[in-house]
Scaffold this motif. Structure first.
Motif, mmCIF file in Angstrom:
data_model
loop_
_atom_site.group_PDB
_atom_site.id
_atom_site.type_symbol
_atom_site.label_atom_id
_atom_site.label_comp_id
_atom_site.label_asym_id
_atom_site.label_seq_id
_atom_site.Cartn_x
_atom_site.Cartn_y
_atom_site.Cartn_z
ATOM 1 N N GLU A 24 -1.194 -2.641 -9.781
ATOM 2 C CA GLU A 24 0.215 -2.603 -9.356
ATOM 3 C C GLU A 24 0.480 -3.705 -8.336
ATOM 4 O O GLU A 24 1.537 -4.356 -8.368
ATOM 5 C CB GLU A 24 0.554 -1.236 -8.762
ATOM 6 C CG GLU A 24 0.502 -0.108 -9.772
ATOM 7 C CD GLU A 24 0.608 1.273 -9.147
ATOM 8 O OE1 GLU A 24 1.054 2.192 -9.862
ATOM 9 O OE2 GLU A 24 0.236 1.455 -7.966
ATOM 10 N N TYR A 56 0.853 -1.205 0.000
ATOM 11 C CA TYR A 56 0.000 0.000 0.000
ATOM 12 C C TYR A 56 0.868 1.226 0.000
ATOM 13 O O TYR A 56 1.946 1.217 0.578
ATOM 14 C CB TYR A 56 -0.896 0.025 1.239
ATOM 15 C CG TYR A 56 -2.061 -0.953 1.253
ATOM 16 C CD1 TYR A 56 -2.355 -1.771 0.175
ATOM 17 C CD2 TYR A 56 -2.868 -1.070 2.372
ATOM 18 C CE1 TYR A 56 -3.422 -2.662 0.212
ATOM 19 C CE2 TYR A 56 -3.937 -1.954 2.417
ATOM 20 C CZ TYR A 56 -4.206 -2.743 1.337
ATOM 21 O OH TYR A 56 -5.260 -3.620 1.368
ATOM 22 N N LYS A 72 -1.897 0.857 -6.396
ATOM 23 C CA LYS A 72 -3.202 0.573 -6.989
ATOM 24 C C LYS A 72 -3.366 -0.930 -7.194
ATOM 25 O O LYS A 72 -2.394 -1.695 -7.172
ATOM 26 C CB LYS A 72 -3.341 1.299 -8.318
ATOM 27 C CG LYS A 72 -3.367 2.801 -8.154
ATOM 28 C CD LYS A 72 -3.498 3.493 -9.488
ATOM 29 C CE LYS A 72 -3.496 4.998 -9.260
ATOM 30 N NZ LYS A 72 -3.576 5.732 -10.510
ATOM 31 N N HIS A 73 -4.611 -1.325 -7.422
ATOM 32 C CA HIS A 73 -4.975 -2.734 -7.576
ATOM 33 C C HIS A 73 -4.037 -3.472 -8.547
ATOM 34 O O HIS A 73 -3.435 -4.478 -8.184
ATOM 35 C CB HIS A 73 -6.434 -2.829 -8.050
ATOM 36 C CG HIS A 73 -6.910 -4.234 -8.229
ATOM 37 N ND1 HIS A 73 -7.796 -4.822 -7.372
ATOM 38 C CD2 HIS A 73 -6.629 -5.172 -9.166
ATOM 39 C CE1 HIS A 73 -8.041 -6.060 -7.769
ATOM 40 N NE2 HIS A 73 -7.344 -6.295 -8.860
#
Length: 70
Positions: free
Chosen positions: A41, A35, A38-39
């Protein structure tokens, strides 16, 4: 009464654990360590750095993000 089958991303979890030999909690920890990526990534990280297939990586990321969003 029979149990309902698991649906959605979690339906992949037994095969992910069997194929890659690590519990889902470890995969989710890796996602959370990535974190605020993005999803896609995060999916790419699991695929490129840990050798997961696209579907398995996507299932882990989708479930983890949904869990943390709630």
């Amino acid at each position: 009464m029979t149990e309902q089958p698991i649906k959605g991303p979690a339906s992949y979890f037994p095969s992910i654990e069997k194929k890659y030999g690590r519990p889902i909690a470890e995969w989710k920890a890796l996602v959370r360590a990535g974190y605020p990526a993005k999803h896609m990534e995060l999916v790419a990280m699991l695929k490129n750095e840990h050798g997961l297939g696209h579907g398995h990586a996507n299932a882990i990321v989708a479930d983890t993000l949904a869990e943390d969003k709630g």
